[in-house]
Design an enzyme around this catalytic site. Structure first.
Site, PDB file in Angstrom:
ATOM      1  N   ASP A 149       0.811  -1.210   0.000  1.00 25.54           N
ATOM      2  CA  ASP A 149       0.000   0.000   0.000  1.00 25.54           C
ATOM      3  C   ASP A 149       0.847   1.265   0.000  1.00 25.54           C
ATOM      4  O   ASP A 149       0.542   2.221  -0.719  1.00 25.54           O
ATOM      5  CB  ASP A 149      -0.921  -0.020   1.229  1.00 25.54           C
ATOM      6  CG  ASP A 149      -1.873   1.161   1.267  1.00 25.54           C
ATOM      7  OD1 ASP A 149      -2.995   1.032   0.767  1.00 25.54           O
ATOM      8  OD2 ASP A 149      -1.480   2.226   1.800  1.00 25.54           O
ATOM      9  N   PHE A 177      -5.470   2.192   0.366  1.00 24.68           N
ATOM     10  CA  PHE A 177      -5.733   1.558  -0.915  1.00 24.68           C
ATOM     11  C   PHE A 177      -5.854   0.044  -0.796  1.00 24.68           C
ATOM     12  O   PHE A 177      -6.517  -0.589  -1.620  1.00 24.68           O
ATOM     13  CB  PHE A 177      -4.671   1.965  -1.935  1.00 24.68           C
ATOM     14  CG  PHE A 177      -4.725   3.428  -2.268  1.00 24.68           C
ATOM     15  CD1 PHE A 177      -5.933   4.074  -2.450  1.00 24.68           C
ATOM     16  CD2 PHE A 177      -3.560   4.178  -2.367  1.00 24.68           C
ATOM     17  CE1 PHE A 177      -5.999   5.430  -2.746  1.00 24.68           C
ATOM     18  CE2 PHE A 177      -3.608   5.538  -2.662  1.00 24.68           C
ATOM     19  CZ  PHE A 177      -4.832   6.159  -2.848  1.00 24.68           C
ATOM     20  N   ASP A 178      -5.243  -0.559   0.215  1.00 22.55           N
ATOM     21  CA  ASP A 178      -5.536  -1.956   0.500  1.00 22.55           C
ATOM     22  C   ASP A 178      -7.008  -2.124   0.848  1.00 22.55           C
ATOM     23  O   ASP A 178      -7.681  -3.041   0.373  1.00 22.55           O
ATOM     24  CB  ASP A 178      -4.674  -2.458   1.660  1.00 22.55           C
ATOM     25  CG  ASP A 178      -3.354  -3.057   1.213  1.00 22.55           C
ATOM     26  OD1 ASP A 178      -3.321  -3.670   0.132  1.00 22.55           O
ATOM     27  OD2 ASP A 178      -2.365  -2.910   1.940  1.00 22.55           O
ATOM     28  N   VAL A 179      -7.509  -1.251   1.722  1.00 23.61           N
ATOM     29  CA  VAL A 179      -8.918  -1.321   2.101  1.00 23.61           C
ATOM     30  C   VAL A 179      -9.805  -1.070   0.893  1.00 23.61           C
ATOM     31  O   VAL A 179     -10.795  -1.781   0.661  1.00 23.61           O
ATOM     32  CB  VAL A 179      -9.216  -0.308   3.223  1.00 23.61           C
ATOM     33  CG1 VAL A 179     -10.712  -0.244   3.521  1.00 23.61           C
ATOM     34  CG2 VAL A 179      -8.445  -0.674   4.485  1.00 23.61           C
TER      35      VAL A 179
END
Length: 392
Positions: A149, A177-179
Site C-alpha cells: 500500500d 488503498f488496501d482497504v
C-alpha cells in the site's frame, strides 16, 4: 451453492451457503473475505506453515496476538497448507474445486505454479468466481512490482496531496488503498456471483491497488485527467470548497464546513457574524474559495471566543456539518454515544474479542459474528475430514 462444512447457530445471512476459499493474506483480501463472512459466507482461510504475515505485525497485541490480524480475520476457519507438499497441494486443489469463490493475492503467476490459477481451477470447477488482487496489474511491467500500500500511496500521487504545503509528503494514517481494493474486490465478487446466478458461468475478477487508488482519488484524479492540472498539497484545505477544514477555537480546533450558501448563512449566524453572509466577496462558494485568505481570518476570530465542545453543540443544534478532531478511541465513543453500537463481541468465553461492527445493515438479514479470528490451522483437522468425505 456449496455445502457448509459446519453450521454454527446464527440468523441466516444473505450469503449463507456460499463457500469461499481464501488464499489471500495481509489486508486487501482478508478484509474482503471478512466482509463476506459477516453476511454468512463460509470462509476457509488457507495459510502457509508460518501463517498470515499480519499475525506477527505488532505491537499492539491482545493476549499475545496482533490486533492487526484480529481486526480483519473474524468469522473464518484456518487451515495451514504447504503448497510445495504434494498432500497439502491435493487438499488445496480439492478445496478449490468445491468453492463458490476463490480469492488470492500472490504475485501474478504465483498460483499457476500449483495449478491453482483461474484456468486450473475452472477446469474442475467451471462455476467458480475467482478473484485476484495484485499491486500493479498483470502486465509484465506491473507484475514485476511488489504490491504494498505505501508504494501505491506514493506512486499514485496520494502522498503528493497529503501533508503541509511547505513540508514533506505524508502517507495516510491507514493502508487506504488496501482497504479500497478489498472493497472493490468484494463488489466484483458479488457482481460475478449475480452473473453466475443468471448464466451458470464463473469468471475471473481482477483488482489491483493502483487502479483502485486512481479511482479513489476521485476529484483529484479528475482534475488531472479532465482538467489538465497537477493537484498539490493544501494541508487540511479543500481545493474547491471553503470553508471545509479544521479551524482553531479557544482550546483546540473544530471542523467547519459550508457546502452551500444556506449552510454558510447559518454558520455566520451561529458565529455571530451574519454580515459575512451578505458580503459580496463571499456570496457564492466560488467567491468564498477564491477569497479564502480574506474569509479565513474572520472565521478564526469569531471562533476564538469559545471552546470546541461549545461550538460543536451549537453546530449540532442548527444542523450544521462539522465536529471535533478526535482520537480513534474518541471516535468510537462518539459512535456509541449516537447509538451506532460500533463494537461487537466475537467468539465466546475466553476467546471473546471486541471487534468493529460490519458497517452494512439490511432490513431483513443481518451480519453475524460467529467465530473469533482463528489460530493458525485451528480448523485444519475438521476441514481435511470434510474434504475427504464424499460430496453431497
Amino acid at each position: 451453492m456449496a455445502t457448509e462444512i459446519h453450521a454454527s447457530p446464527h440468523e441466516a445471512g444473505p450469503l449463507d451457503g456460499l463457500l469461499i476459499a481464501d488464499f489471500s493474506r495481509i489486508l486487501a483480501g482478508p478484509y474482503a473475505t471478512m466482509l463476506l463472512a459477516d453476511f454468512g459466507a463460509d470462509v476457509i482461510k488457507v495459510e502457509g506453515p508460518l501463517g498470515d504475515d499480519t499475525r506477527t505485525w505488532s505491537p499492539p497485541v491482545r493476549d499475545g496476538v496482533s490486533t492487526y490480524y484480529l481486526g480483519i480475520n473474524r468469522n473464518k476457519r484456518s487451515i495451514a497448507l504447504n503448497l510445495k507438499d504434494p498432500g497439502d497441494l491435493a487438499t488445496a486443489r480439492e478445496l478449490a474445486s468445491r468453492a463458490d469463490v476463490l480469492i488470492e493475492n500472490m504475485r501474478p503467476g504465483g498460483m499457476a505454479r500449483f495449478g491453482l490459477d483461474f484456468d486450473g481451477v475452472r477446469a474442475t470447477n467451471p462455476g467458480v468466481v475467482y478473484a485476484s488482487i495484485s499491486g500493479f496489474g498483470t502486465t509484465p511491467e506491473g507484475a514485476a512490482l511488489a504490491g504494498y500500500d505505501l508504494m501505491v500511496q506514493g506512486i499514485s500521487g496520494l502522498m503528493s496531496l497529503t501533508g503541509d504545503p511547505e513540508g514533506e509528503a505524508f502517507r495516510a494514517g491507514i493502508s487506504v488503498f488496501d482497504v479500497m481494493a478489498g472493497m472493490h474486490a468484494t463488489i466484483g465478487i458479488l457482481s460475478a456471483l449475480n452473473h453466475r446466478h443468471a448464466t451458470g458461468a464463473g469468471q475471473h475478477v481482477e483488482v489491483n491497488l493502483l487502479s483502485s487508488a486512481l479511482s479513489g482519488l476521485v476529484n483529484q484524479a479528475s482534475a488531472a485527467v479532465a482538467g489538465g492540472i497537477t493537484p498539490f498539497r493544501m494541508g487540511n484545505a479543500h481545493p474547491s470548497l471553503f470553508p471545509y477544514e479544521p479551524l482553531p477555537t479557544a482550546d483546540g480546533a473544530i471542523i467547519v464546513i459550508a457546502g452551500n450558501n444556506g449552510q454558510f448563512a447559518t454558520l455566520c449566524d451561529v458565529l455571530g457574524v451574519p454580515e459575512l453572509a451578505e458580503d459580496a466577496r463571499f456570496a457564492s462558494n466560488e467567491d468564498r474559495t477564491a477569497n479564502r485568505d480574506q474569509l479565513g481570518p474572520l472565521l478564526v476570530d469569531a471562533l476564538a471566543g469559545d471552546t470546541t465542545d461549545e461550538w460543536f453543540a451549537r453546530f449540532r443544534a442548527k444542523g450544521l456539518p462539522g465536529g471535533p478532531v478526535n482520537t480513534v478511541p474518541e471516535g468510537v465513543a462518539f459512535a456509541e454515544a449516537i447509538g451506532l453500537e460500533p463494537v461487537v463481541e466475537v467468539g465466546d468465553g475466553d476467546r471473546a474479542i471486541p471487534s468493529v461492527r460490519n458497517p452494512i445493515s439490511f432490513s431483513d438479514t443481518q451480519a453475524s459474528y460467529r467465530y473469533a479470528p482463528p489460530g493458525l490451522d485451528e480448523h485444519g483437522d475438521e476441514i481435511r475430514a470434510w474434504l475427504r468425505a464424499p460430496r453431497d
